[in-house]
Design a protein around this motif. Structure first.
Motif, short mmCIF file in Angstrom:
data_model
loop_
_atom_site.label_atom_id
_atom_site.label_comp_id
_atom_site.label_asym_id
_atom_site.label_seq_id
_atom_site.Cartn_x
_atom_site.Cartn_y
_atom_site.Cartn_z
N LEU A 98 10.77 9.98 -0.37
CA LEU A 98 10.97 10.37 -1.76
C LEU A 98 11.88 11.60 -1.87
CD1 LEU A 98 7.32 9.87 -3.08
CD2 LEU A 98 9.29 8.36 -3.44
N LYS A 99 11.78 12.49 -0.90
CA LYS A 99 12.65 13.67 -0.88
C LYS A 99 14.10 13.26 -0.61
CE LYS A 99 13.19 18.20 1.19
NZ LYS A 99 12.68 19.17 2.16
N ARG A 100 14.29 12.38 0.38
CA ARG A 100 15.65 11.89 0.68
C ARG A 100 16.29 11.21 -0.53
NH1 ARG A 100 13.70 9.00 5.25
NH2 ARG A 100 12.91 10.66 6.52
N ALA A 101 15.48 10.57 -1.33
CA ALA A 101 15.97 9.88 -2.53
C ALA A 101 16.16 10.83 -3.71
CB ALA A 101 15.00 8.76 -2.91
N LEU A 120 9.65 1.68 -7.13
CA LEU A 120 9.23 0.44 -6.47
C LEU A 120 10.33 -0.11 -5.57
CD1 LEU A 120 6.86 -1.46 -6.18
CD2 LEU A 120 7.71 -2.73 -8.15
N ARG A 121 11.57 -0.11 -6.06
CA ARG A 121 12.69 -0.58 -5.23
C ARG A 121 12.92 0.33 -4.03
NH1 ARG A 121 14.64 -1.16 -10.39
NH2 ARG A 121 14.82 -3.34 -11.04
N LEU A 122 12.79 1.62 -4.25
CA LEU A 122 12.98 2.58 -3.17
C LEU A 122 11.97 2.35 -2.04
CD1 LEU A 122 14.23 5.29 -2.11
CD2 LEU A 122 12.35 6.42 -3.29
N VAL A 123 10.72 2.13 -2.40
CA VAL A 123 9.66 2.02 -1.41
C VAL A 123 9.53 0.60 -0.86
CG1 VAL A 123 7.18 2.30 -1.02
CG2 VAL A 123 8.41 3.96 -2.43
N ASP A 124 9.55 -0.39 -1.74
CA ASP A 124 9.29 -1.78 -1.32
C ASP A 124 10.53 -2.65 -1.21
OD1 ASP A 124 6.59 -1.37 -1.10
OD2 ASP A 124 6.02 -2.52 -2.88
N GLY A 125 11.66 -2.19 -1.69
CA GLY A 125 12.86 -3.01 -1.66
C GLY A 125 12.97 -3.85 -2.93
N PRO A 126 13.74 -4.94 -2.88
CA PRO A 126 13.96 -5.75 -4.07
C PRO A 126 12.64 -6.25 -4.68
CG PRO A 126 15.41 -6.45 -2.30
CD PRO A 126 14.45 -5.46 -1.71
N GLN A 186 0.84 -1.20 0.00
CA GLN A 186 0.00 0.00 0.00
C GLN A 186 0.87 1.25 0.00
OE1 GLN A 186 -3.36 -0.22 -0.32
NE2 GLN A 186 -3.37 1.97 -0.62
N LYS A 187 2.01 1.19 0.67
CA LYS A 187 2.94 2.32 0.69
C LYS A 187 3.40 2.66 -0.73
CE LYS A 187 7.16 3.98 2.88
NZ LYS A 187 8.26 3.66 3.81
N ALA A 188 3.72 1.64 -1.52
CA ALA A 188 4.15 1.87 -2.90
C ALA A 188 3.00 2.45 -3.73
CB ALA A 188 4.66 0.58 -3.52
N ARG A 189 1.80 1.92 -3.55
CA ARG A 189 0.64 2.47 -4.27
C ARG A 189 0.47 3.95 -3.95
NH1 ARG A 189 -3.60 -0.54 -6.33
NH2 ARG A 189 -5.04 0.95 -5.43
#
Length: 147
Positions: free
Chosen positions: A47-50, A78-84, A4-7
């Motif tokens: 998202l700002k840190r990235a 997707l990788r940033l939020v959810d990982g691999p 849900q975080k990625a969505r």
């Protein structure tokens, strides 16, 4: 499945892409996209840190895309939020590790079954940009997206 975080991250990024350079306040994104504001603010900070979004303080402040939507890939977000995104750790390009129960990757039937599907999925995720997803949905204004 994505979390849900990625969505919510994708919904927020799309809203910011649509807003263009003016950006949006977090409360406005939360209301428009039906995202809990406290959760959205955590996501926006990640998202700002990235380096994907920036922010301005003050009355005219808010969040905006820090990079053109044409430079932000779905796979990167997707990788940033959810990982691999790999279904098996032995297939991951960024977080590779051998499977504990596998003695030989070259002959592993499970790995071979998932490898082709994973490669196809990653190819799509890594070539599709935020701008592409807006245009596909019929909502893209390429000038506003930085193209």
């Amino acid at each position: 499945m994505i979390t849900q975080k990625a969505r919510y991250a994708f919904k927020a990024l799309i809203a910011l892409a649509r807003a263009g350079e003016t950006g949006l306040a977090a409360r406005d994104v939360a209301a428009r996209e039906q995202i809990p504001q406290a959760f959205l603010e955590q996501i926006l900070l990640d998202l700002k840190r990235a380096g994907l979004v920036g922010s301005r303080r003050g009355r005219e402040g808010g969040y905006f895309l820090a990079r053109p939507a044409t430079d932000i890939t779905i796979g990167n977000v997707l990788r940033l939020v959810d990982g691999p995104v790999a279904p098996l750790p032995c297939l991951s390009r960024n977080s590779y590790r051998p499977c504990a129960d596998c003695s030989d990757e070259a002959t592993c039937a499970v790995r071979h079954v998932f490898a082709e599907a994973y490669d196809a999925t990653v190819a799509v995720l890594d070539r599709t940009t935020l701008a592409d997803s807006l245009v596909t949905a019929g909502t893209g204004d390429m000038a506003a997206l930085g193209a």
